[in-house]
Scaffold this motif. Structure first.
Motif, PDB file in Angstrom:
ATOM      1  N   VAL A  98      13.734 -47.522  85.833  1.00 23.34           N
ATOM      2  CA  VAL A  98      14.305 -46.853  86.725  1.00 23.34           C
ATOM      3  C   VAL A  98      15.254 -45.656  86.243  1.00 23.34           C
ATOM      4  CG1 VAL A  98      15.961 -48.369  87.431  1.00 23.34           C
ATOM      5  CG2 VAL A  98      15.435 -46.641  88.920  1.00 23.34           C
ATOM      6  N   ALA A  99      15.271 -44.417  86.606  1.00 24.06           N
ATOM      7  CA  ALA A  99      16.154 -43.155  86.266  1.00 24.06           C
ATOM      8  C   ALA A  99      17.087 -43.037  87.362  1.00 24.06           C
ATOM      9  CB  ALA A  99      15.401 -42.187  85.786  1.00 24.06           C
ATOM     10  N   VAL A 100      18.269 -43.310  87.020  1.00 24.67           N
ATOM     11  CA  VAL A 100      19.556 -43.085  88.273  1.00 24.67           C
ATOM     12  C   VAL A 100      19.779 -41.646  87.935  1.00 24.67           C
ATOM     13  CG1 VAL A 100      21.637 -43.753  89.225  1.00 24.67           C
ATOM     14  CG2 VAL A 100      20.082 -45.485  88.401  1.00 24.67           C
ATOM     15  N   ILE A 101      19.746 -40.759  88.973  1.00 22.74           N
ATOM     16  CA  ILE A 101      19.964 -39.333  88.561  1.00 22.74           C
ATOM     17  C   ILE A 101      21.396 -38.942  89.342  1.00 22.74           C
ATOM     18  CG2 ILE A 101      19.181 -36.875  89.032  1.00 22.74           C
ATOM     19  CD1 ILE A 101      16.989 -38.822  87.855  1.00 22.74           C
ATOM     20  N   THR A 102      22.194 -38.445  88.225  1.00 18.60           N
ATOM     21  CA  THR A 102      23.671 -38.617  89.052  1.00 18.60           C
ATOM     22  C   THR A 102      23.907 -37.011  88.422  1.00 18.60           C
ATOM     23  OG1 THR A 102      24.703 -39.012  86.746  1.00 18.60           O
ATOM     24  CG2 THR A 102      24.099 -40.783  88.321  1.00 18.60           C
ATOM     25  N   CYS A 154      19.771 -31.268  90.317  1.00 18.28           N
ATOM     26  CA  CYS A 154      19.057 -32.498  90.118  1.00 18.28           C
ATOM     27  C   CYS A 154      17.791 -32.446  90.754  1.00 18.28           C
ATOM     28  CB  CYS A 154      19.993 -33.617  90.838  1.00 18.28           C
ATOM     29  SG  CYS A 154      21.211 -33.996  89.839  1.00 18.28           S
ATOM     30  N   GLY A 155      17.820 -31.786  92.103  1.00 21.81           N
ATOM     31  CA  GLY A 155      16.462 -31.426  92.820  1.00 21.81           C
ATOM     32  C   GLY A 155      15.054 -30.977  91.709  1.00 21.81           C
ATOM     33  N   ALA A 156      15.780 -29.843  91.166  1.00 24.90           N
ATOM     34  CA  ALA A 156      14.600 -29.221  90.136  1.00 24.90           C
ATOM     35  C   ALA A 156      14.338 -30.448  88.912  1.00 24.90           C
ATOM     36  CB  ALA A 156      15.363 -27.926  89.507  1.00 24.90           C
ATOM     37  N   TYR A 157      15.454 -31.334  88.419  1.00 24.56           N
ATOM     38  CA  TYR A 157      14.916 -31.842  87.426  1.00 24.56           C
ATOM     39  C   TYR A 157      13.956 -33.095  88.000  1.00 24.56           C
ATOM     40  CZ  TYR A 157      15.991 -35.609  83.842  1.00 24.56           C
ATOM     41  OH  TYR A 157      15.943 -36.459  82.941  1.00 24.56           O
ATOM     42  N   VAL A 158      14.364 -33.565  89.233  1.00 26.93           N
ATOM     43  CA  VAL A 158      13.633 -34.500  89.724  1.00 26.93           C
ATOM     44  C   VAL A 158      12.057 -34.077  89.937  1.00 26.93           C
ATOM     45  CG1 VAL A 158      13.201 -35.994  91.900  1.00 26.93           C
ATOM     46  CG2 VAL A 158      15.119 -35.826  90.980  1.00 26.93           C
ATOM     47  N   ALA A 159      12.007 -32.820  90.255  1.00 29.07           N
ATOM     48  CA  ALA A 159      10.790 -32.301  90.609  1.00 29.07           C
ATOM     49  C   ALA A 159       9.954 -32.364  89.332  1.00 29.07           C
ATOM     50  CB  ALA A 159      10.538 -30.988  91.297  1.00 29.07           C
ATOM     51  N   ASN A 160      10.770 -31.840  88.296  1.00 28.13           N
ATOM     52  CA  ASN A 160       9.966 -31.876  87.061  1.00 28.13           C
ATOM     53  C   ASN A 160       9.606 -33.275  86.477  1.00 28.13           C
ATOM     54  OD1 ASN A 160       9.557 -29.171  86.044  1.00 28.13           O
ATOM     55  ND2 ASN A 160      11.566 -28.919  86.721  1.00 28.13           N
ATOM     56  N   LEU A 161      10.519 -34.309  86.648  1.00 29.13           N
ATOM     57  CA  LEU A 161      10.134 -35.448  86.105  1.00 29.13           C
ATOM     58  C   LEU A 161       9.033 -36.133  86.895  1.00 29.13           C
ATOM     59  CD1 LEU A 161      11.247 -37.891  84.447  1.00 29.13           C
ATOM     60  CD2 LEU A 161      12.978 -38.529  86.426  1.00 29.13           C
ATOM     61  N   TYR A 167       1.481 -37.855  82.659  1.00 29.96           N
ATOM     62  CA  TYR A 167       1.206 -38.841  81.784  1.00 29.96           C
ATOM     63  C   TYR A 167       0.613 -40.241  82.288  1.00 29.96           C
ATOM     64  CZ  TYR A 167       3.719 -36.889  77.750  1.00 29.96           C
ATOM     65  OH  TYR A 167       4.042 -36.152  76.743  1.00 29.96           O
ATOM     66  N   ASP A 168       0.185 -40.053  83.607  1.00 35.96           N
ATOM     67  CA  ASP A 168      -0.790 -41.127  84.144  1.00 35.96           C
ATOM     68  C   ASP A 168       0.105 -42.231  84.657  1.00 35.96           C
ATOM     69  OD1 ASP A 168      -3.016 -41.463  85.560  1.00 35.96           O
ATOM     70  OD2 ASP A 168      -3.828 -42.355  83.859  1.00 35.96           O
ATOM     71  N   LEU A 169       1.332 -41.857  84.971  1.00 32.13           N
ATOM     72  CA  LEU A 169       2.322 -42.875  85.324  1.00 32.13           C
ATOM     73  C   LEU A 169       2.885 -42.494  86.899  1.00 32.13           C
ATOM     74  CD1 LEU A 169       5.099 -42.731  82.500  1.00 32.13           C
ATOM     75  CD2 LEU A 169       3.473 -44.654  83.064  1.00 32.13           C
ATOM     76  N   GLY A 170       3.074 -44.019  87.583  1.00 28.99           N
ATOM     77  CA  GLY A 170       3.583 -43.798  88.882  1.00 28.99           C
ATOM     78  C   GLY A 170       5.145 -43.485  88.801  1.00 28.99           C
ATOM     79  N   ALA A 171       5.376 -42.552  89.699  1.00 29.59           N
ATOM     80  CA  ALA A 171       6.905 -42.366  90.131  1.00 29.59           C
ATOM     81  C   ALA A 171       7.120 -42.338  91.598  1.00 29.59           C
ATOM     82  CB  ALA A 171       7.318 -41.062  89.333  1.00 29.59           C
ATOM     83  N   ILE A 172       8.224 -43.010  91.650  1.00 27.43           N
ATOM     84  CA  ILE A 172       8.806 -42.762  93.368  1.00 27.43           C
ATOM     85  C   ILE A 172      10.279 -42.355  93.189  1.00 27.43           C
ATOM     86  CG2 ILE A 172       9.136 -44.237  95.486  1.00 27.43           C
ATOM     87  CD1 ILE A 172       7.378 -46.353  94.249  1.00 27.43           C
ATOM     88  N   ALA A 173      10.479 -41.248  93.688  1.00 24.28           N
ATOM     89  CA  ALA A 173      11.804 -40.724  94.184  1.00 24.28           C
ATOM     90  C   ALA A 173      12.299 -41.522  95.138  1.00 24.28           C
ATOM     91  CB  ALA A 173      11.633 -39.242  94.543  1.00 24.28           C
ATOM     92  N   ARG A 220      30.970 -38.913  88.635  1.00 24.01           N
ATOM     93  CA  ARG A 220      29.690 -38.465  88.952  1.00 24.01           C
ATOM     94  C   ARG A 220      28.999 -39.120  90.259  1.00 24.01           C
ATOM     95  NH1 ARG A 220      27.536 -36.364  84.007  1.00 24.01           N
ATOM     96  NH2 ARG A 220      25.605 -36.219  84.894  1.00 24.01           N
ATOM     97  N   ASP A 221      28.439 -38.332  90.780  1.00 20.25           N
ATOM     98  CA  ASP A 221      27.768 -38.315  92.008  1.00 20.25           C
ATOM     99  C   ASP A 221      26.387 -39.008  91.857  1.00 20.25           C
ATOM    100  OD1 ASP A 221      29.681 -37.695  93.899  1.00 20.25           O
ATOM    101  OD2 ASP A 221      29.067 -35.627  94.057  1.00 20.25           O
ATOM    102  N   VAL A 222      26.022 -40.189  92.489  1.00 23.43           N
ATOM    103  CA  VAL A 222      24.770 -40.831  92.468  1.00 23.43           C
ATOM    104  C   VAL A 222      24.120 -39.945  93.537  1.00 23.43           C
ATOM    105  CG1 VAL A 222      23.441 -42.797  93.146  1.00 23.43           C
ATOM    106  CG2 VAL A 222      25.791 -43.241  91.955  1.00 23.43           C
ATOM    107  N   VAL A 223      22.965 -39.499  92.928  1.00 23.19           N
ATOM    108  CA  VAL A 223      22.014 -38.512  93.949  1.00 23.19           C
ATOM    109  C   VAL A 223      20.882 -39.223  94.290  1.00 23.19           C
ATOM    110  CG1 VAL A 223      20.540 -36.365  93.702  1.00 23.19           C
ATOM    111  CG2 VAL A 223      22.915 -36.511  92.629  1.00 23.19           C
ATOM    112  N   CYS A 224      20.028 -39.823  93.365  1.00 22.97           N
ATOM    113  CA  CYS A 224      18.772 -40.712  93.804  1.00 22.97           C
ATOM    114  C   CYS A 224      18.372 -41.451  92.595  1.00 22.97           C
ATOM    115  CB  CYS A 224      17.801 -39.611  94.190  1.00 22.97           C
ATOM    116  SG  CYS A 224      17.081 -38.716  93.011  1.00 22.97           S
ATOM    117  N   ALA A 225      17.252 -42.038  92.747  1.00 19.27           N
ATOM    118  CA  ALA A 225      16.609 -42.760  91.575  1.00 19.27           C
ATOM    119  C   ALA A 225      15.434 -42.326  91.567  1.00 19.27           C
ATOM    120  CB  ALA A 225      16.920 -44.340  91.953  1.00 19.27           C
ATOM    121  N   VAL A 226      14.614 -42.382  90.430  1.00 24.42           N
ATOM    122  CA  VAL A 226      13.219 -42.366  90.301  1.00 24.42           C
ATOM    123  C   VAL A 226      12.646 -43.516  89.409  1.00 24.42           C
ATOM    124  CG1 VAL A 226      11.351 -40.920  89.384  1.00 24.42           C
ATOM    125  CG2 VAL A 226      13.557 -39.756  90.236  1.00 24.42           C
ATOM    126  N   SER A 227      11.956 -44.513  90.328  1.00 20.24           N
ATOM    127  CA  SER A 227      11.368 -45.501  89.648  1.00 20.24           C
ATOM    128  C   SER A 227      10.101 -45.277  88.914  1.00 20.24           C
ATOM    129  CB  SER A 227      10.977 -46.555  90.712  1.00 20.24           C
ATOM    130  OG  SER A 227      12.309 -47.143  91.290  1.00 20.24           O
TER     131      SER A 227
END
Ligand SMILES: Cc1cc2nc3c(=O)[nH]c(=O)nc-3n(C[C@H](O)[C@H](O)[C@H](O)COP(=O)(O)O)c2cc1C
Length: 158
Positions: free
Chosen positions: A64-68, A81-88, A95-101, A122-129
């Motif tokens: 899990v990546a915690v986006i802060t 962070c929104g732009a970063y998450v979209a690219n992630l 890469y054929d991986l599953g990702a859940i924002a 730092r603010d905790v914005v969201c996570a990406v599993s």
């Protein structure tokens, strides 16, 4: 982490006071489709339902990546962070991986900060599993609707 669901919500930035109009409709239809897919009864949509627990289990993902964002950057940092998450998410797909924002994790920012040893400034914005998706899992058997282009893009008046 599971005990955080019964504790107070401690978001770093306030979410919407309420969802209205089309936003309330989309939120409801997405949530209902998910709960129907995984077989959660409508009266069981509270913090103790197995599906809510999945949020703090990070859906069993191995990573899990915690986006802060630095608190000093305010909403500008959260927007970045929104732009970063979209690219992630796109990169994971490539890469054929599953990702859940997971924005909901932000409601429990204090517990997330403590568990993942995140600095107070730092603010905790969201996570990406991240992991390999299970295509046979009921939650993966539905897809959210997509709006028509003219309902999300406004052209100049003629
Ligand atoms: C930034 C962001 C945050 C999200 N947060 C949550 C969340 O907290 N809980 C949740 O169930 N879905 C959340 N979602 C939605 C899911 O990750 C997923 O995108 C949704 O189920 C639709 O999947 P689909 O686009 O593949 O149909 C979020 C999506 C994004 C882009």
């Amino acid at each position: 982490m599971a005990r955080v669901l019964s504790g107070p919500e401690t978001p770093d930035s306030p979410g919407p006071e309420r969802y209205e109009g089309v936003y309330a409709e989309r939120r409801r239809s997405c949530g209902m489709a998910l709960y129907d897919a995984v077989g959660v009864a409508r009266e069981d949509h509270d913090g103790h339902s197995p599906q809510m627990l999945e949020i703090v289990r990070f859906f069993g993902a191995p990573h899990v990546a915690v986006i802060t964002s630095p608190k000093t950057l305010g909403t500008d940092g959260v927007m970045d962070c929104g732009a970063y998450v979209a690219n992630l998410l796109n990169l994971a797909e490539a890469y054929d991986l599953g990702a859940i924002a997971q924005g909901a994790i932000g409601m429990y920012a204090d517990a997330v900060r403590e568990h993942f040893v995140i600095a107070e400034d730092r603010d905790v914005v969201c996570a990406v599993s991240l992991g390999h998706a299970d295509p046979d899992h009921p939650a993966n058997t539905f897809r959210t609707d997509r709006e028509e282009i003219d309902r999300v893009v406004q052209g100049l008046p003629a």
